[in-house]
Design a protein around this motif. Structure first.
Motif, PDB file in Angstrom:
ATOM      1  N   GLY A 188      31.419  -6.956 -33.802  1.00 49.04           N
ATOM      2  CA  GLY A 188      31.074  -8.012 -34.744  1.00 49.04           C
ATOM      3  C   GLY A 188      29.709  -7.800 -35.377  1.00 49.04           C
ATOM      4  O   GLY A 188      28.913  -8.724 -35.517  1.00 49.04           O
ATOM      5  N   LEU A 189      29.419  -6.577 -35.765  1.00 52.26           N
ATOM      6  CA  LEU A 189      28.136  -6.301 -36.411  1.00 52.26           C
ATOM      7  C   LEU A 189      28.101  -7.018 -37.761  1.00 52.26           C
ATOM      8  O   LEU A 189      29.094  -7.036 -38.486  1.00 52.26           O
ATOM      9  CB  LEU A 189      27.949  -4.794 -36.613  1.00 52.26           C
ATOM     10  CG  LEU A 189      27.903  -3.949 -35.336  1.00 52.26           C
ATOM     11  CD1 LEU A 189      27.612  -2.489 -35.669  1.00 52.26           C
ATOM     12  CD2 LEU A 189      26.872  -4.484 -34.357  1.00 52.26           C
ATOM     13  N   GLN A 190      26.960  -7.630 -38.082  1.00 52.02           N
ATOM     14  CA  GLN A 190      26.858  -8.394 -39.320  1.00 52.02           C
ATOM     15  C   GLN A 190      26.125  -7.601 -40.388  1.00 52.02           C
ATOM     16  O   GLN A 190      24.964  -7.263 -40.206  1.00 52.02           O
ATOM     17  CB  GLN A 190      26.143  -9.721 -39.052  1.00 52.02           C
ATOM     18  CG  GLN A 190      26.993 -10.635 -38.184  1.00 52.02           C
ATOM     19  CD  GLN A 190      26.255 -11.894 -37.756  1.00 52.02           C
ATOM     20  OE1 GLN A 190      25.117 -12.119 -38.151  1.00 52.02           O
ATOM     21  NE2 GLN A 190      26.912 -12.702 -36.948  1.00 52.02           N
ATOM     22  N   ASP A 191      26.848  -7.327 -41.479  1.00 49.09           N
ATOM     23  CA  ASP A 191      26.284  -6.556 -42.580  1.00 49.09           C
ATOM     24  C   ASP A 191      25.425  -5.394 -42.066  1.00 49.09           C
ATOM     25  O   ASP A 191      24.256  -5.258 -42.415  1.00 49.09           O
ATOM     26  CB  ASP A 191      25.429  -7.485 -43.461  1.00 49.09           C
ATOM     27  CG  ASP A 191      24.806  -6.716 -44.617  1.00 49.09           C
ATOM     28  OD1 ASP A 191      25.439  -5.760 -45.106  1.00 49.09           O
ATOM     29  OD2 ASP A 191      23.667  -7.055 -44.999  1.00 49.09           O
ATOM     30  N   PRO A 192      26.014  -4.563 -41.213  1.00 49.54           N
ATOM     31  CA  PRO A 192      25.181  -3.550 -40.564  1.00 49.54           C
ATOM     32  C   PRO A 192      24.804  -2.418 -41.497  1.00 49.54           C
ATOM     33  O   PRO A 192      25.530  -2.109 -42.438  1.00 49.54           O
ATOM     34  CB  PRO A 192      26.108  -2.999 -39.476  1.00 49.54           C
ATOM     35  CG  PRO A 192      27.483  -3.171 -40.027  1.00 49.54           C
ATOM     36  CD  PRO A 192      27.440  -4.446 -40.846  1.00 49.54           C
ATOM     37  N   GLU A 193      23.650  -1.834 -41.242  1.00 49.21           N
ATOM     38  CA  GLU A 193      23.299  -0.579 -41.877  1.00 49.21           C
ATOM     39  C   GLU A 193      23.981   0.507 -41.044  1.00 49.21           C
ATOM     40  O   GLU A 193      23.740   0.621 -39.845  1.00 49.21           O
ATOM     41  CB  GLU A 193      21.777  -0.392 -41.850  1.00 49.21           C
ATOM     42  CG  GLU A 193      21.298   1.002 -42.204  1.00 49.21           C
ATOM     43  CD  GLU A 193      21.533   1.373 -43.661  1.00 49.21           C
ATOM     44  OE1 GLU A 193      21.679   0.450 -44.480  1.00 49.21           O
ATOM     45  OE2 GLU A 193      21.581   2.580 -43.964  1.00 49.21           O
ATOM     46  N   ILE A 194      24.866   1.266 -41.685  1.00 49.16           N
ATOM     47  CA  ILE A 194      25.528   2.342 -40.948  1.00 49.16           C
ATOM     48  C   ILE A 194      24.921   3.659 -41.386  1.00 49.16           C
ATOM     49  O   ILE A 194      25.019   4.028 -42.552  1.00 49.16           O
ATOM     50  CB  ILE A 194      27.043   2.344 -41.213  1.00 49.16           C
ATOM     51  CG1 ILE A 194      27.625   0.985 -40.822  1.00 49.16           C
ATOM     52  CG2 ILE A 194      27.722   3.465 -40.451  1.00 49.16           C
ATOM     53  CD1 ILE A 194      29.096   0.832 -41.114  1.00 49.16           C
ATOM     54  N   LEU A 195      24.261   4.316 -40.483  1.00 49.85           N
ATOM     55  CA  LEU A 195      23.579   5.539 -40.869  1.00 49.85           C
ATOM     56  C   LEU A 195      24.180   6.729 -40.121  1.00 49.85           C
ATOM     57  O   LEU A 195      24.225   6.747 -38.897  1.00 49.85           O
ATOM     58  CB  LEU A 195      22.086   5.405 -40.552  1.00 49.85           C
ATOM     59  CG  LEU A 195      21.195   6.502 -41.130  1.00 49.85           C
ATOM     60  CD1 LEU A 195      19.896   5.903 -41.640  1.00 49.85           C
ATOM     61  CD2 LEU A 195      20.916   7.584 -40.122  1.00 49.85           C
ATOM     62  N   VAL A 196      24.682   7.672 -40.890  1.00 48.67           N
ATOM     63  CA  VAL A 196      25.249   8.875 -40.282  1.00 48.67           C
ATOM     64  C   VAL A 196      24.367  10.051 -40.657  1.00 48.67           C
ATOM     65  O   VAL A 196      24.180  10.326 -41.839  1.00 48.67           O
ATOM     66  CB  VAL A 196      26.679   9.134 -40.816  1.00 48.67           C
ATOM     67  CG1 VAL A 196      27.329  10.282 -40.061  1.00 48.67           C
ATOM     68  CG2 VAL A 196      27.526   7.876 -40.728  1.00 48.67           C
ATOM     69  N   THR A 197      23.792  10.703 -39.685  1.00 47.86           N
ATOM     70  CA  THR A 197      22.982  11.875 -40.030  1.00 47.86           C
ATOM     71  C   THR A 197      23.843  13.120 -39.901  1.00 47.86           C
ATOM     72  O   THR A 197      24.919  13.087 -39.330  1.00 47.86           O
ATOM     73  CB  THR A 197      21.761  12.043 -39.107  1.00 47.86           C
ATOM     74  OG1 THR A 197      22.239  12.280 -37.796  1.00 47.86           O
ATOM     75  CG2 THR A 197      20.871  10.836 -39.132  1.00 47.86           C
ATOM     76  N   GLY A 198      23.342  14.195 -40.413  1.00 45.92           N
ATOM     77  CA  GLY A 198      24.092  15.443 -40.394  1.00 45.92           C
ATOM     78  C   GLY A 198      24.466  15.839 -38.973  1.00 45.92           C
ATOM     79  O   GLY A 198      23.727  15.550 -38.035  1.00 45.92           O
ATOM     80  N   PHE A 199      25.609  16.480 -38.851  1.00 51.66           N
ATOM     81  CA  PHE A 199      26.031  16.885 -37.522  1.00 51.66           C
ATOM     82  C   PHE A 199      25.588  18.283 -37.150  1.00 51.66           C
ATOM     83  O   PHE A 199      25.812  18.744 -36.057  1.00 51.66           O
ATOM     84  CB  PHE A 199      27.553  16.721 -37.391  1.00 51.66           C
ATOM     85  CG  PHE A 199      27.855  15.424 -36.743  1.00 51.66           C
ATOM     86  CD1 PHE A 199      27.487  14.252 -37.366  1.00 51.66           C
ATOM     87  CD2 PHE A 199      28.421  15.372 -35.487  1.00 51.66           C
ATOM     88  CE1 PHE A 199      27.684  13.033 -36.754  1.00 51.66           C
ATOM     89  CE2 PHE A 199      28.626  14.158 -34.864  1.00 51.66           C
ATOM     90  CZ  PHE A 199      28.265  12.985 -35.496  1.00 51.66           C
ATOM     91  N   ASP A 200      24.941  18.933 -38.069  1.00 52.22           N
ATOM     92  CA  ASP A 200      24.526  20.295 -37.791  1.00 52.22           C
ATOM     93  C   ASP A 200      23.431  20.323 -36.729  1.00 52.22           C
ATOM     94  O   ASP A 200      22.500  19.526 -36.770  1.00 52.22           O
ATOM     95  CB  ASP A 200      24.007  20.936 -39.082  1.00 52.22           C
ATOM     96  CG  ASP A 200      23.802  22.420 -38.904  1.00 52.22           C
ATOM     97  OD1 ASP A 200      24.238  22.963 -37.861  1.00 52.22           O
ATOM     98  OD2 ASP A 200      23.211  23.050 -39.799  1.00 52.22           O
ATOM     99  N   ARG A 201      23.577  21.223 -35.768  1.00 50.84           N
ATOM    100  CA  ARG A 201      22.517  21.436 -34.775  1.00 50.84           C
ATOM    101  C   ARG A 201      22.032  22.862 -34.974  1.00 50.84           C
ATOM    102  O   ARG A 201      22.610  23.798 -34.447  1.00 50.84           O
ATOM    103  CB  ARG A 201      23.086  21.265 -33.364  1.00 50.84           C
ATOM    104  CG  ARG A 201      23.703  19.901 -33.077  1.00 50.84           C
ATOM    105  CD  ARG A 201      22.682  18.918 -32.551  1.00 50.84           C
ATOM    106  NE  ARG A 201      21.816  19.482 -31.539  1.00 50.84           N
ATOM    107  CZ  ARG A 201      22.109  19.560 -30.235  1.00 50.84           C
ATOM    108  NH1 ARG A 201      23.236  19.086 -29.785  1.00 50.84           N
ATOM    109  NH2 ARG A 201      21.269  20.100 -29.389  1.00 50.84           N
ATOM    110  N   LYS A 202      20.954  22.970 -35.754  1.00 53.71           N
ATOM    111  CA  LYS A 202      20.539  24.300 -36.198  1.00 53.71           C
ATOM    112  C   LYS A 202      20.094  25.206 -35.065  1.00 53.71           C
ATOM    113  O   LYS A 202      20.189  26.425 -35.158  1.00 53.71           O
ATOM    114  CB  LYS A 202      19.414  24.154 -37.230  1.00 53.71           C
ATOM    115  CG  LYS A 202      19.884  23.518 -38.528  1.00 53.71           C
ATOM    116  CD  LYS A 202      18.855  23.660 -39.630  1.00 53.71           C
ATOM    117  CE  LYS A 202      19.382  23.133 -40.962  1.00 53.71           C
ATOM    118  NZ  LYS A 202      19.860  21.728 -40.882  1.00 53.71           N
TER     119      LYS A 202
END
Ligand code: ADP
Ligand code: MG
Length: 628
Positions: A188-202
């Motif tokens: 039930g997150l309210q108007d959440p900021e959804i942040l996806v960062t890159g999946f690369d692990r250099k």
């Protein structure tokens, strides 16, 4: 204090990593967030930093006891008051912890989801100010995830019972749409900021190897990296046991972990590994969730896992400190057979309708296929992984085996045409094993039963081994000349492009790695080590004097870890020790500029490490690394 002060003072870091700052700002503005970042990206900091800047207590819900313990130890080391409340404590200890918590002793409290419903716990949260609730490993809430934990569903209930809704934050490394939606909806997150960062692990180097003898490969590899810590994953308990005995027979300090051991054995073995008493861990995939050990330098998969989701998660346990680590998958065609067997015998969730069960099965098959192609591809492995997770990758990363190996190109158009003819002649009714058997002219009883000895194409590529033919078939699958049905029979079918191949309109070119005998047995330098430019190994960075100093600092770290009963990496990470060598600080101020040395850590250990450096250098500045 602001967020930068907290970062420096408690954690000893000077800058935030990708995504951290944005999430912290949102949280401090009282906005719900969902942070999706790969393992090792630094999710903990995203809630720990704001937790220290908010007035009340932060409650962190975490699925595993070992995880909580690790995090709380690390926080206490950094001078942050934190505690955990879970079933590893007895009633009296819990009562005491809750009492101290109610008095405001702790800024951050970790709890297992089961704890939330208990009367005492509810009483406690109602008597204090809770500023934030953080759900770590939030994918556990999703039935789509691999680690679904029904008790996670209780979190929602719990939040509803609070008089005032605190800001809710959730973190996970699982990026699939289903899981993401589940987290947002169920929590039930309210108007959440959804942040996806890159999946690369250099800093991770990826390789697929097909050694003739996997055991020899592993033994050689481990011996060659004897000062380093690593994990070796096997598909079955039996594999773990056999390999464990073989390594032990070679006097290698090795630990093991699988679900067949008692809880006590598992705990002891896990601690041996975490505390660096035994640097090598052989385990099934039961091992790892909640292992935040930051100095794992290699992860070898003795068998191919069931999916890239599993693989990336397990391999991702290497190099959490940002230093270089190697992820090596030892592939043999037999792994596909093992995995299919495991799928066939997988415990079905009996809440599924037959349709759902079929859908799940199909999804599993699809995942297995994508995993198998990973082992076959001659393209950039990193690109393959990133594409799978819906990201774009460059076609050359320079830090995987395919990018650093030399290939020769072989024209296999003739063989490809014969393969197509055979599939056609067989009425597209067989899978890869039978087709390869027919073409190679194999005389096994099964083939006789199918009556394929009469085929015109029988034995038409008899000059090549079945394994060789299968490689070409796999290549044709990747090239979309053929496809495989989505069921467990995985029948080979022709695609449009097959016609063009037969008509010689397109050529089929197969990239084959040039043989490197050293690689076959685990002795090569992981060719990338020499060429990789992005992240170098310690031995590439530090000169011989530097390496010697590093060893001394490491000995001190081990000694302190023993004194305090802490895992060494919680005292200081490898990366911090390397940075100490590079900067060779000669006083407190310089020491505080080393990454990972915060004020509290300095108070505790700074002088002892300084002393080692001063003794070693005689107080005279010296350069301990290569380059500028
Ligand atoms: P995750 O939970 O995302 O898998 P962790 O929170 O356990 O990752 O962090 C992994 C490692 O990265 C830890 O050793 C942590 O101290 C380190 N780390 C996190 N943020 C930073 C930063 N801004 N600078 C340097 N190191 C960091
Ligand atoms: Mg984490």
């Amino acid at each position: 204090m602001d967020k930068y002060d907290v970062l420096k003072k408690y954690f000893g870091y000077t800058s935030f990593r990708e995504g951290q700052e944005a999430l912290i700002d949102d949280i401090l503005n009282n906005r719900d967030v969902l942070g999706i970042m790969p393992t090792g990206a630094g999710k903990s900091l995203c809630y720990q930093v704001p937790a220290l800047l908010m007035p009340g207590i932060t409650l962190v819900i975490s699925p595993l006891i070992s995880l909580m313990k690790d995090q709380v130890q690390a926080l206490n080391q950094a001078g942050i008051h934190a505690a955990y409340i879970n079933s590893s404590l007895n009633e009296a200890q819990i009562a005491k912890a809750l009492k101290l918590a109610a008095q405001g002793q702790y800024k951050i409290i970790y709890a297992a989801p089961e704890r939330l419903e208990t009367y005492d716990f509810l009483n406690f949260v109602k008597s204090v100010e809770i500023s934030m609730i953080t759900v770590d490993e939030a994918h556990c809430i999703s039935q789509w995830g691999q680690d679904f934990r029904p008790s996670y569903l209780k979190i929602v209930q719990f939040i509803r019972q609070l008089d005032k809704r605190p800001v809710i934050t959730a973190f996970t490394a699982t990026a699939t749409e289903n899981v993401k939606e589940d987290i947002v909806c169920v929590l039930g997150l309210q108007d959440p900021e959804i942040l996806v960062t890159g999946f690369d692990r250099k800093n991770l180097y990826f390789a697929v190897e097909t050694p003739n003898k996997k055991d020899t490969y592993v033994i050689n590899y481990v011996k060659k990296h004897s000062s380093e810590s690593g994990i070796i994953y096997c598909a079955t308990r039996k594999n773990v046991e056999t390999l464990y005995e073989k390594l032990k027979a070679q006097d290698i300090e090795v630990s093991k972990y699988h679900a067949g051991l008692t809880a006590e054995e598992r705990k002891v073995n896990q601690d041996d590994f975490i505390y660096d008493k035994k640097p090598v861990m052989i385990a099934t995939n039961a091992f790892g969730m909640g292992i935040d050990k930051s100095n794992v330098r290699y992860v070898i998969h003795y068998n191919m896992p069931q999916s890239l989701e599993n693989y990336y998660q397990e391999a991702g346990r290497g190099g959490r400190d940002g230093e270089r680590a190697e992820c090596i998958l030892l592939y043999s065609p037999q792994d596909v057979v093992i995995n299919r067997f495991l799928l066939d015998n997988k415990e079905q969730n009996n809440e599924y309708t037959p349709d759902e069960a079929a859908a799940v099965r199909e999804r599993d098959e699809e995942r297995l296929r994508a995993m198998t192609f990973y082992c076959m591809t001659t393209g950039c492995l990193r690109e393959y992984i990133l594409k799978y997770f819906g990201e774009k990758g460059a076609s050359y990363c320079g830090n995987c085996i395919n990018c650093v190996s030399e290939f020769e190109e072989v024209d296999v158009t003739d063989e490809a045409s014969k393969i197509i003819s055979c599939i056609r002649e067989a009425g597209q009714r067989y899978g890869i094993n039978v087709i390869a058997g027919i073409l190679a002219g194999d005389d096994r009883a099964k083939l006789k039963e199918y009556g394929v000895f009469e085929y015109k194409t029988y034995g038409s590529i008899s000059g090549m081994s079945e394994a060789g033919i299968k490689q070409i078939i796999n290549h044709m699958l990747i090239q979309n000349i053929l496809w495989q049905t989505n069921d467990k029979y995985a029948l080979l079918k022709l695609m449009d492009k097959a016609g063009q191949v037969v008509n010689n309109d397109i050529r089929v070119i197969f990239k084959r790695p040039k043989k490197d005998p050293a690689k076959e047995n685990g002795l090569s330098e992981g060719s990338a080590a020499k060429r990789s430019t992005s992240k170098s190994r310690r031995s590439d960075t530090l000169n011989s004097r530097g390496l010697e100093l590093f060893e001394q600092l490491r000995e001190l770290r081990t000694a302190i870890a023993r004194e305090e009963g802490m895992p060494p990496y919680i005292i200081f990470s490898d990366k911090t020790l390397v940075d100490m060598c590079v900067r060779s600080p000669l006083d407190k101020k310089e020491m505080l500029s080393v990454t990972g040395v915060g004020e509290n850590k300095f108070e505790r250990y700074g002088e002892r490490f300084l002393k080692v450096i001063l003794d070693y250098t005689g107080g005279i500045r010296e350069k301990f690394y290569f380059g500028e």
